[in-house]
Design a protein around this motif. Structure first.
Motif, PDB file in Angstrom:
ATOM      1  N   THR A 262       0.927  -1.055   0.004  1.00 15.49           N
ATOM      2  CA  THR A 262       0.163   0.041   0.040  1.00 15.49           C
ATOM      3  C   THR A 262       0.769   1.266   0.125  1.00 15.49           C
ATOM      4  O   THR A 262       2.137   1.144  -0.058  1.00 15.49           O
ATOM      5  CB  THR A 262      -0.884  -0.032   1.459  1.00 15.49           C
ATOM      6  OG1 THR A 262      -0.024   0.035   2.417  1.00 15.49           O
ATOM      7  CG2 THR A 262      -1.655  -1.209   1.175  1.00 15.49           C
ATOM      8  N   GLU A 263       0.290   2.215   0.018  1.00 11.21           N
ATOM      9  CA  GLU A 263       1.023   3.423   0.024  1.00 11.21           C
ATOM     10  C   GLU A 263       1.875   3.743   1.230  1.00 11.21           C
ATOM     11  O   GLU A 263       2.550   4.738   1.443  1.00 11.21           O
ATOM     12  CB  GLU A 263      -0.048   4.886  -0.290  1.00 11.21           C
ATOM     13  CG  GLU A 263      -0.560   4.790  -1.918  1.00 11.21           C
ATOM     14  CD  GLU A 263      -1.634   5.952  -1.859  1.00 11.21           C
ATOM     15  OE1 GLU A 263      -2.068   6.442  -0.873  1.00 11.21           O
ATOM     16  OE2 GLU A 263      -2.042   6.250  -3.243  1.00 11.21           O
ATOM     17  N   ASP A 266       5.638   3.175   1.860  1.00 12.62           N
ATOM     18  CA  ASP A 266       6.730   3.984   1.619  1.00 12.62           C
ATOM     19  C   ASP A 266       7.050   4.903   2.723  1.00 12.62           C
ATOM     20  O   ASP A 266       8.000   5.215   3.015  1.00 12.62           O
ATOM     21  CB  ASP A 266       6.254   4.853   0.483  1.00 12.62           C
ATOM     22  CG  ASP A 266       6.133   4.230  -0.875  1.00 12.62           C
ATOM     23  OD1 ASP A 266       7.003   3.210  -1.165  1.00 12.62           O
ATOM     24  OD2 ASP A 266       5.417   4.463  -1.652  1.00 12.62           O
TER      25      ASP A 266
END
Length: 694
Positions: A262-263, A266
């Protein structure tokens, strides 16, 4: 304690002390706790449990219940029961004790009812004749039950056969603090590294999701091989990663569901290792998932898959929290004893939460094993940052003091290996994993450069200059000549074969016709490319390419795999015309409407007839009926109820209400004989129109 209140019926605090096998101070303290929780209350007739508690206390000693039934409304004296027990033969006595130990109910079998003691022939008939076993009535049809006062007499006046205030002792033994901390910190660092490695891999090679959104056995096995762990540990890491919100499903280029990072990954990757581990550990602690079941077979004999929605249990977070709390209660430097430690932990938690499901031992065992794999414990000793996690605080600051500082370099060797003298910085480790393979792990990680690893970096977009610059900047030692030669040799052979995508080809013996088509101003959208003087390939599918070529003035034909020309008229596609109600037979439509009207009108007429036959006294509000019934139950008084039977006839009956649960009133006929098995009846509350105290 609550079970003792249910067995006693209405009692006093002094009598409760006598019925409970525990220290009087413990009984008093627990009684105040039950009163504060409103599970027990002091009614005008005496101390009693809240209505409905008795129905919820099911099971035997494993469920925190004594297995005794409540005492009868008109209970026999202790002297009368003892006299009946004294004259029992050993067989009848053993049968009675067996029934009490198994929950206080039994099937009658061939036993006859209503016999005198001298006429009884079997042990069951003897117990029935002495009224030590009585028919269950309509509340328990077809069963014989042991009254609560008889069960108390068998247990010498107490509800349990053992003290209830003795908490099981947790068996522990001392361990080396240095060894325990080293094992836990090493496991914690491995968890962070492996999760990052897994998500980097799934970012470029997504894992296929099942139709149930789970992870298939093949994908789990591949992840275990990639992480160099067994499948059980891989399942745990994947489940924890999902609980932390770092992976989710999405559709790939072909529309299939796959698991990808998922984001938040990061953001998570840029944080220090201690904070990354803290996020994973807290997600594990709150997660109801059961990775310990992955690979096992369910009731349908199908294997459980990781990330399957049904692979969870509501009691798992509590089992984890209670396990860590029990380990935190041990002195520092002590852990669960080998062999006996885990059973004692299960016994302790079972004593603290006796009404949890039978899977509690498995949940506790999984919690202990998962805590060790995640680095919360080391050699079954809870670490200092693990104690912080158990109290709900952030363990990252404490863990950061134990983790070694990350290093920003490696030591290149002449045998095409690189030695990392400690945990690498995140960016360096990620880039090194692209160009080299891990050969061994430990205090120092050894990476090996191979032809395959260099080719993997080139496939990822690295150039020869970037590879040489990276190994030079990452190493504190000079770059060995064999490594430089290896990089140059792989780069020299890289890209000799080229692969492209083509959906169709165009072949013609007339090279000028192909050249004119290739240079046509409107042919740019066809994706044409010449691969031979007489052959063009196109990136457009053939069913789109043919009409486009015809629009350009060409007259193409289709060539089959065997080289033969395929021409002919294609058959048109057809679909079945949908049928609607309007297109059906008009006579059937009219008949259907008529039948519907007849049923509606008949229902209205029946309701009007019932309303005309209902007397005015039947319109009492339901709340008043329930209040009157509950008041009669609490005071054990008789009432006259008016109710409508299944034939719609209104009757009246004098009863003694026993309980109201689930919309049903359980009551006993007031004028029935004591031994009448049909005296206990049930009535639907919504059919009771009025309640008059007698």
């Amino acid at each position: 304690m609550l079970d003792a209140l249910v067995v006693a019926g209405q009692t006093t605090p002094a009598e409760l002390v006598e019925l409970t096998w525990a220290d009087p101070a413990f009984v008093t303290t627990t009684l105040h706790r039950l009163l504060d929780l409103a599970l027990a209350w002091e009614s005008p007739e005496g101390l009693r449990a809240l209505t409905g508690v008795g129905d919820a206390l099911t099971g035997g000693s494993e469920g925190g219940a004594s297995g005794l039934r409540p005492r009868s409304v008109e209970r026999r004296s202790r002297a009368d029961i003892d006299a009946a027990l004294d004259v029992l033969e050993p067989g009848a006595r053993a049968l009675l004790e067996h029934v009490v130990d198994e929950g206080g109910a039994a099937k009658p079998g061939a036993a006859r009812l209503g016999l005198r003691p001298e006429d009884a022939e079997t042990p069951a008939e003897v117990l029935l004749a002495h009224r030590l076993l009585v028919p269950g009535g309509s509340l328990q049809p077809g069963l014989l039950v042991v009254p609560g006062e008889v069960g108390l007499a068998l247990r010498d006046g107490r509800t349990t056969t053992a003290p209830i205030d003795h908490e099981p002792v947790l068996v522990a033994e001392p361990r080396s603090p240095r060894l325990a901390l080293s094992a836990a910190v090493g496991a914690a660092a491995d968890v962070v590294r492996r999760v990052e490695n897994l998500l980097d891999w799934w970012a470029t090679r997504p894992a296929a999701a099942l139709r149930t959104t789970g992870l298939g056995v093949r994908e789990l096995r591949a992840a275990a091989v990639h992480l160099q762990v067994d499948e059980a540990e891989a399942a745990l890491l994947i489940e924890v990663t999902s609980a932390a919100g770092l992976i989710a499903t999405r559709a790939d280029a072909e529309g299939n569901q796959v698991w990808v990072p998922t984001e938040d990954f990061d953001r998570w990757r840029e944080r220090p290792p201690a904070e990354r581990w803290s996020e994973l550990a807290r997600a594990w602690l709150a997660s109801p998932r059961l990775p310990g079941l992955v690979g096992e077979r369910g009731p349908d004999q199908k294997p459980w898959n990781a990330l399957s929605p049904e692979l969870s249990a509501a009691g798992m977070p509590e089992a984890k929290a209670m396990t860590l709390a029990a380990l935190a209660g041990l002195p520092p430097g002590e852990g669960l004893a080998s062999g006996t430690g885990l059973p004692s932990l299960i016994a302790r938690i079972t004593w603290q939460r006796p009404r949890r499901p039978r899977t509690r031992p498995d949940l506790v065992a999984w919690a202990v094993a998962e805590a060790a794999r995640l680095g919360i414990t080391g050699t079954d000793v809870l670490t200092d940052y693990g104690r912080t996690l158990a109290t709900g605080d952030d363990p990252a600051p404490l863990l950061a003091t134990h983790l070694p500082a990350p290093v920003d370099h490696v030591l290149l060797q002449a045998d095409l290996t690189a030695v990392a003298p400690g945990p690498l910085e995140s960016d360096l480790a990620r880039r090194l994993h692209q160009v080299a393979d891990v050969e061994s792990r430990g205090a120092a990680t050894v990476f090996r450069f191979t032809t395959e690893s260099i080719r993997r970096a080139l496939d990822a977009g690295w150039t020869a200059a970037e590879l040489h610059a990276f190994v030079l900047a990452a190493s504190r030692t000079p770059v060995p000549q064999p490594l430089s030669y290896l990089i140059d040799d792989v780069v020299r052979g890289f890209g000799r074969l080229r692969v492209g995508v083509a959906h169709a080809f165009l072949r013609s013996e007339d090279e000028s016709a192909l050249a004119a088509l290739e240079s046509h101003p409107k042919a740019s959208s066809l994706g044409l490319q010449r691969i031979a003087p007489t052959v063009l390939v196109s990136s457009v599918p053939i069913d789109v390419l043919l009409p486009r070529l015809r629009e350009l003035g060409a007259a193409p034909v289709v060539e089959g795999p065997d080289g033969q020309i395929r021409v002919g008229v294609a058959e048109g596609l057809r679909a079945r015309a949908p049928r609607t109600r309007d297109s059906a037979d008009p006579a059937r439509v009219a008949a259907r409407h008529a039948a519907h009207l007849v049923s509606v009108i008949s229902g209205l007429r029946d309701g009007e007839e019932v309303a005309r036959s209902r007397p005015a006294s039947a319109s009492a509000p339901g709340g008043g009926v329930l209040s009157a019934l509950r008041e009669a139950i609490e005071r054990r008084g008789a009432v006259l109820i008016g109710f409508t039977d299944h034939q719609g006839v209104i009757n009246e009956r004098a009863v003694v209400p026993l309980r109201v649960e689930g919309g049903q009133l359980a009551a006993r006929d007031r004028d029935a004989e004591r031994d009448d098995p049909d005296a206990d009846r049930t009535y639907a509350v919504h059919r009771i129109s009025r309640v008059v105290p007698l």
